[in-house]
Design an enzyme around this catalytic site. Structure first.
Site, PDB file in Angstrom:
ATOM      1  N   ASP A   1       0.824  -1.196   0.000  1.00 59.45           N
ATOM      2  CA  ASP A   1       0.000   0.000   0.000  1.00 59.45           C
ATOM      3  C   ASP A   1       0.866   1.258   0.000  1.00 59.45           C
ATOM      4  O   ASP A   1       1.869   1.338   0.721  1.00 59.45           O
ATOM      5  CB  ASP A   1      -0.893  -0.022   1.244  1.00 59.45           C
TER       6      ASP A   1
ATOM      7  N   GLU B   1       1.874  -0.371  -5.058  1.00 61.10           N
ATOM      8  CA  GLU B   1       0.909   0.676  -5.342  1.00 61.10           C
ATOM      9  C   GLU B   1       1.658   1.987  -5.143  1.00 61.10           C
ATOM     10  O   GLU B   1       1.876   2.431  -4.018  1.00 61.10           O
ATOM     11  CB  GLU B   1      -0.290   0.621  -4.384  1.00 61.10           C
TER      12      GLU B   1
END
Length: 591
Positions: free
Chosen positions: A228, A309
């Site tokens: 993330d 990401e």
């Protein structure tokens, strides 16, 4: 009506990307399916999807034809940001089940030949994490506080935040704490929600902890990690003020340096000379990922992977995250963000291959995920405008039929491109965004922190429809769903599409089977001479180059005639009676 005039000879017959060897590692051409656990399948009727629900429906994914699944967070969490606020990285939140359920899911997936990736959230923890609770109970300068970014405030009495950084979700990026003696105290940084305090990665204890977390999940059999906001972990020394445009620092894009999408016909590249935003894409992140790569490479086979990401521009800076000793994949958000325009799509494909091939990495294609408006709706909006962060009933509505037509064509293009690809749950059904959700049901912190200015991401997270006429459309045994399903979702349910010729589900199944059989993900790519004004056309040469697949998408105003001898194997929509490709339709054809 005739074929499209070829107006851009500079891209005709141009080689884009060389082939990978037939024995390339699994992740270089894998198709990975994202499961958002809250919305996939509810086994117990509480209205929230869970791990047993996922395990029960794994055969659906086998039949769909994906290579792996990525599970959004299932860890212990107060769920202030739908699980991206982690309180315990080594246990399962009771909403989703138990560690035993996770073990059963991993084993069940492996039995079906499906690999499992889990989400890793290393930029911040939950404010309920035991470390942050200890930090609040400890004085300034203590070892407990050094795990997070605590600073004294500015101005008389420290009443102003330490710098001007905002939150991605809206509002200020700092919150002031009350000290143990009841006096106003230090401030802590939270690039996202107030309940998501940022770790201080200058503290070696943080790095050691996350290596331990990686090893914990590897020992339980996972095959990789989606990381993330991978570009956010390290902040510039001194935490200087951010001088960039604050209006660009919002939940639409995690990278405040990223300009709005280029106008149709353009694909601008961002100059990376000069200072970089102090909270994104700092050099120190690469040292972290080199350490993680070494940890994963030391694990027994099969190879575990890391997928970033990272909202990073320009592309050659994103490619630094997938150098041979760092991550394996990085989502291609430039591709996701590109307007429905042939010149823009050709440009982003060219730039992506150039940048990733330069470091020996695959390009990782993606069109939808849990943070963006579903592409079946996004492509039905005005393509001259920026991508919205959610759609409400009082905002401009997408053209549903046009969006689905374009989404099917876009998917055909994506799955024909060599490299890896991610599919977001429900896109194989053609699910549209939920655009009429009453505001009282919304849960995304973005909506609340911006006082509704940004609608947020709830619309793409609505529970899956499995059976049209069952309670909650088959999502669970009751009518309860944590977000309301639109009335329209019944028509998209799996039982309405399975086995139905021409359905979006059967299109995905057919495309994924052909992609695997033809090893298209490992192929070489070249522009076809039909590429030009309004057309994206490339040739994927796989295997011994004896099989050449033409992937053509018509984004122009006139139908396109295919080359003589081309045998159409797949199409996203009907061709004209004389075999031409209409507007917003894609085909695969054997040459």
């Amino acid at each position: 009506m005739g074929s499209v005039t070829q107006t851009t000879p500079d891209v005709l017959r141009t080689t884009l990307h060389p082939a990978d060897p037939a024995d390339a590692p699994w992740w270089r051409d894998a198709v990975i399916y994202q499961i958002y656990p809250r919305s996939w399948s509810d086994s117990d009727g509480d209205g929230i999807g869970d791990l047993p629900g996922i395990t029960a429906r794994l055969p659906y994914l086998r039949d769909l034809g994906v290579d792996a699944v990525w599970l959004s967070p299932f860890y212990v969490s107060p769920m202030n940001d739908a699980g991206y606020d982690v309180a315990n990285y080594r246990d399962i939140d009771p909403l989703f089940g138990s560690l035993a359920d996770a073990d059963a899911l991993i084993a069940g997936a492996h039995d079906l030949g499906i690999k499992v990736l889990v989400d890793l959230v290393p930029n911040h923890s939950s404010s309920e994490h035991e470390w942050f609770r200890a930090a609040l109970a400890s004085p300034p300068g203590s070892p407990e506080r050094s795990r997070y970014i605590f600073r004294d405030g500015r101005g008389e009495g420290g009443v102003e935040p330490p710098n001007n950084w905002p939150s991605v979700f809206g509002g200020a990026g700092w919150t002031r704490v009350t000290e143990a003696d009841g006096t106003p105290g230090q401030w802590y940084l939270h690039i996202f929600d107030t309940t998501q305090p940022d770790y201080d990665w200058n503290n070696p204890e943080i790095g050691d902890e996350f290596v331990s977390i990686l090893e914990f999940w590897c020992a339980r059999g996972v095959d990789g990690f989606r990381v993330d906001v991978a570009n956010a972990l390290v902040k510039e020394d001194g935490l200087p003020d951010f001088d960039g445009p604050l209006q660009a620092f919002d939940a639409t894009d995690h990278n405040p340096e990223a300009a709005l999408p280029s106008p149709p016909g353009e694909q601008a590249e961002v100059d990376d000379e000069g200072p970089r935003a102090p909270m994104w894409d700092q050099e120190g992140v690469h040292e972290i990922y080199r350490r993680w790569r070494a940890v994963l490479d030391a694990q027994p086979s099969p190879q575990r992977i890391l997928c970033a990401e990272a909202w990073v521009k320009p592309g050659h800076r994103l490619a630094r995250y997938v150098r041979p000793d760092e991550m394996h994949q990085a989502f291609n958000f430039d591709f996701l963000d590109t307007h429905w325009d042939a010149a823009s799509l050709r440009a982003v494909i060219e730039h992506s291959y150039r940048d990733n091939d330069a470091v020996g990495a695959p390009t990782t294609w993606v069109l939808s995920n849990h943070d963006v408006v579903r592409h079946a709706s996004r492509l039905g909006l005005d393509q001259s405008l920026p991508r919205p962060n959610g759609i409400a009933a009082d905002r401009a509505q997408p053209d549903t039929a046009l969006g689905l037509r374009r989404a099917r064509a876009a998917t055909m293009l994506m799955l024909a491109l060599p490299g890896s690809a991610y599919v977001y749950q429900g896109e194989e059904l053609g699910l549209p965004e939920s655009t009429d959700m009453p505001h009282e049901f919304r849960q995304d912190p973005t909506f609340f922190r911006t006082q509704g200015k940004e609608i947020g991401r709830d619309g793409c997270r609505v529970p899956m429809p499995w059976v049209k006429d069952a309670p909650s459309h088959g999502f669970g045994p009751s009518d309860r769903t944590w977000l309301p399903q639109p009335e329209s979702y019944g028509a998209y349910a799996v039982d309405q599409q399975a086995g139905v010729e021409g359905s979006t589900l059967e299109l995905y199944r057919s495309l994924l089977a052909a992609r695997r059989a033809g090893r298209l993900g490992l192929g070489a790519a070249s522009w076809h001479e039909l590429s030009g004004d309004g057309v994206v056309a490339l040739v994927n040469s796989s295997g011994d180059d004896s099989r050449r697949t033409l992937a053509l998408v018509n984004l122009g105003s006139e139908p396109v005639r295919l080359p003589d001898g081309a045998q159409v194997t797949h199409r996203s929509g009907e061709l004209t009676p004389d075999g031409l490709v209409p507007t917003d339709v894609a085909v695969w054809a054997v040459l």
